[in-house]
Design an enzyme around this catalytic site. Structure first.
Site, PDB file in Angstrom:
ATOM      1  CG  ASP A 153      -2.073  -0.957   1.075  1.00 35.41           C
ATOM      2  OD1 ASP A 153      -2.498  -1.207  -0.055  1.00 35.41           O
ATOM      3  OD2 ASP A 153      -2.540  -1.482   2.115  1.00 35.41           O
ATOM      4  N   GLY A 154       2.002   1.181   0.720  1.00 38.87           N
ATOM      5  CA  GLY A 154       2.934   2.312   0.768  1.00 38.87           C
ATOM      6  C   GLY A 154       3.441   2.653  -0.627  1.00 38.87           C
TER       7      GLY A 154
ATOM      8  CD  GLU B 291      -2.665   8.981   6.920  1.00 41.99           C
ATOM      9  OE1 GLU B 291      -1.629   9.322   6.321  1.00 41.99           O
ATOM     10  OE2 GLU B 291      -3.022   7.818   6.999  1.00 41.99           O
TER      11      GLU B 291
ATOM     12  CG  ASP C 141       0.399  13.186  21.495  1.00 42.88           C
ATOM     13  OD1 ASP C 141       0.648  14.005  22.409  1.00 42.88           O
ATOM     14  OD2 ASP C 141       0.746  11.997  21.532  1.00 42.88           O
TER      15      ASP C 141
ATOM     16  CB  ALA D 219      -2.558  11.368  22.903  1.00 45.62           C
TER      17      ALA D 219
HETATM   18  P1  NAP Z   1       5.259   2.826   6.533  1.00 43.53           P
HETATM   19  O1  NAP Z   1       5.507   3.242   7.950  1.00 43.53           O
HETATM   20  O2  NAP Z   1       6.346   2.192   5.749  1.00 43.53           O
HETATM   21  O3  NAP Z   1       3.962   1.859   6.442  1.00 43.53           O
HETATM   22  C1  NAP Z   1       2.867   2.009   7.207  1.00 43.53           C
HETATM   23  C2  NAP Z   1       1.984   0.768   7.128  1.00 43.53           C
HETATM   24  O4  NAP Z   1       0.674   1.227   6.791  1.00 43.53           O
HETATM   25  C3  NAP Z   1       2.371  -0.296   6.094  1.00 43.53           C
HETATM   26  O5  NAP Z   1       2.193  -1.576   6.671  1.00 43.53           O
HETATM   27  C4  NAP Z   1       1.371  -0.060   4.984  1.00 43.53           C
HETATM   28  O6  NAP Z   1       1.048  -1.238   4.252  1.00 43.53           O
HETATM   29  C5  NAP Z   1       0.155   0.342   5.779  1.00 43.53           C
HETATM   30  N1  NAP Z   1      -0.849   1.079   5.034  1.00 43.53           N
HETATM   31  C6  NAP Z   1      -0.692   2.092   4.140  1.00 43.53           C
HETATM   32  N2  NAP Z   1      -1.889   2.476   3.688  1.00 43.53           N
HETATM   33  C7  NAP Z   1      -2.824   1.698   4.286  1.00 43.53           C
HETATM   34  C8  NAP Z   1      -4.236   1.624   4.228  1.00 43.53           C
HETATM   35  N3  NAP Z   1      -4.940   2.463   3.470  1.00 43.53           N
HETATM   36  N4  NAP Z   1      -4.865   0.727   5.028  1.00 43.53           N
HETATM   37  C9  NAP Z   1      -4.178  -0.112   5.822  1.00 43.53           C
HETATM   38  N5  NAP Z   1      -2.831  -0.099   5.922  1.00 43.53           N
HETATM   39  C10 NAP Z   1      -2.169   0.804   5.162  1.00 43.53           C
HETATM   40  O7  NAP Z   1       4.770   4.128   5.762  1.00 43.53           O
HETATM   41  P2  NAP Z   1       4.476   4.340   4.230  1.00 43.53           P
HETATM   42  O8  NAP Z   1       4.623   3.050   3.490  1.00 43.53           O
HETATM   43  O9  NAP Z   1       5.247   5.523   3.801  1.00 43.53           O
HETATM   44  O10 NAP Z   1       2.934   4.712   4.303  1.00 43.53           O
HETATM   45  C11 NAP Z   1       2.510   5.948   4.843  1.00 43.53           C
HETATM   46  C12 NAP Z   1       1.271   5.623   5.634  1.00 43.53           C
HETATM   47  O11 NAP Z   1       1.669   5.016   6.844  1.00 43.53           O
HETATM   48  C13 NAP Z   1       0.497   6.854   6.065  1.00 43.53           C
HETATM   49  O12 NAP Z   1      -0.417   7.269   5.085  1.00 43.53           O
HETATM   50  C14 NAP Z   1      -0.183   6.341   7.319  1.00 43.53           C
HETATM   51  O13 NAP Z   1      -1.496   5.884   7.066  1.00 43.53           O
HETATM   52  C15 NAP Z   1       0.634   5.160   7.767  1.00 43.53           C
HETATM   53  N6  NAP Z   1       1.161   5.438   9.100  1.00 43.53           N
HETATM   54  C16 NAP Z   1       0.609   4.736  10.123  1.00 43.53           C
HETATM   55  C17 NAP Z   1       0.993   4.995  11.434  1.00 43.53           C
HETATM   56  C18 NAP Z   1       0.346   4.243  12.535  1.00 43.53           C
HETATM   57  O14 NAP Z   1      -0.499   3.370  12.230  1.00 43.53           O
HETATM   58  N7  NAP Z   1       0.673   4.526  13.771  1.00 43.53           N
HETATM   59  C19 NAP Z   1       1.972   5.950  11.699  1.00 43.53           C
HETATM   60  C20 NAP Z   1       2.529   6.632  10.625  1.00 43.53           C
HETATM   61  C21 NAP Z   1       2.100   6.381   9.318  1.00 43.53           C
HETATM   62  P3  NAP Z   1       2.072  -1.945   3.244  1.00 43.53           P
HETATM   63  O15 NAP Z   1       2.952  -2.785   4.121  1.00 43.53           O
HETATM   64  O16 NAP Z   1       1.172  -2.757   2.362  1.00 43.53           O
HETATM   65  O17 NAP Z   1       2.832  -0.881   2.517  1.00 43.53           O
END
Ligand code: NAP
Length: 269
Positions: free
Chosen positions: A46-47, A124, A151, A186
């Site tokens: 997804d990333g 988002e 936060d 938070a």
């Molecule tokens: P990353 O830290 O490498 O990956 C974040 C994780 O989020 C990966 O496992 C990715 O899946 C998953 N993901 C991305 N879009 C998703 C969706 N629509 N539904 C469910 N899971 C999803 O960061 P990145 O690859 O650059 O992706 C950026 C995204 O990370 C941001 O848009 C944000 O949503 C997410 N993120 C989450 C958190 C948290 O949950 N605490 C914190 C920061 C960012 P894949 O393994 O398939 O790539």
């Protein structure tokens, strides 16, 4: 049909991207065109699809995306890495079928007299403070709704509701709804400070404006992108007029993806 391949740089994704490009080069009706594609195939997770979306930002309305996953089933990736031949056949027999999902419009004003920014997110946007408590006024449709302390805030699309939003306690929203969600990160709630304390879902006719107390430690994210070198005055969020389109050759139902990602086989009594 013009195809672009957008892969991450891990070994299995590179292998799939090479196989895909060889098959496309052999095809009489498909051609590789990285600059002006009609279909963008992302290979990774997804990333990777999020990065592909931002890479082809200017073409969003003209292209359809296809996601091949080289890890686990994702929310934007329908095809497995062993289905490349089947995908090429579907591309050759394409009749324009697609499914589309809402995007988030982000308008940022800065207090440094510079030009405002406009961005679009697929998952988002978050606004948060790196050190200390973020203090912000939150307006819904130009009316002051609350004084937020905590936060930060996460404003997500329905397809993004399973990502960061879910981690901070937001609801999962079916992408059939044209809506955006605001989830707190938070928040401080006590006898002195009060926020709504639950996720809020906004329809297309309304906007959310966040006016953070000026601080050099405030940061704004748009999917995986970070904005942190300018003082943020206000951010206005709304549902975009634009949508993201996916080529719909095969389609995994949204709730099946949710089940597969978060519940799996744990359905025993
Ligand atoms: P990353 O830290 O490498 O990956 C974040 C994780 O989020 C990966 O496992 C990715 O899946 C998953 N993901 C991305 N879009 C998703 C969706 N629509 N539904 C469910 N899971 C999803 O960061 P990145 O690859 O650059 O992706 C950026 C995204 O990370 C941001 O848009 C944000 O949503 C997410 N993120 C989450 C958190 C948290 O949950 N605490 C914190 C920061 C960012 P894949 O393994 O398939 O790539």
């Amino acid at each position: 049909m013009r195809i672009a391949i957008y892969g991450n740089d891990n070994k299995s994704s590179s292998k799939v991207a090479t196989e895909l490009s060889e098959l496309i080069n052999k095809s009489e009706v498909l051609q590789i065109d990285e600059l002006n594609p009609e279909v963008v195939i992302s290979v990774g997770g997804d990333g990777t699809l999020l990065s592909a979306f931002h890479h082809y930002d200017d073409l969003t309305e003209k292209v359809r995306f296809v996601g091949i996953h080289t890890g686990h089933l994702g929310f934007y990736t329908d095809w497995r890495d062993n289905e490349v031949e089947k995908l090429v056949e579907s591309l050759e027999n394409d009749n324009g079928q697609s499914v589309s999902y809402p995007l988030l419009d982000i308008q940022v004003e800065y207090s440094d007299q510079g030009l405002p920014d406009k961005m679009v997110a697929l998952n988002e946007s978050t606004v948060k403070k790196l050190f200390g408590t973020m203090v912000a006024k939150v307006y819904i449709k130009d009316r002051l709704f609350e004084n937020f302390r905590g936060d930060g805030l996460c404003i997500s699309t329905p397809t993004g509701s399973t990502a960061y939003n879910k981690s901070v306690g937001g609801a999962i929203i079916s992408p059939k709804f044209n809506a955006i969600q605001v989830a707190e990160m938070a928040s401080i709630n006590n006898r002195v400070f009060r926020t709504i304390g639950s996720p809020v879902i906004i329809p297309p006719t309304e906007t959310i404006t966040v006016v953070p107390k000026v601080s050099l430690h405030n940061v704004l994210t748009c999917d995986q992108l970070l904005v942190m070198d300018r003082p943020i005055k206000s951010i206005t969020y709304g549902i975009s007029q634009r949508r993201i389109y996916f080529a719909k050759y095969q389609h995994t139902h949204f709730w099946e993806r949710v089940n597969n990602s978060f519940i799996g086989d744990n359905l025993n009594d």
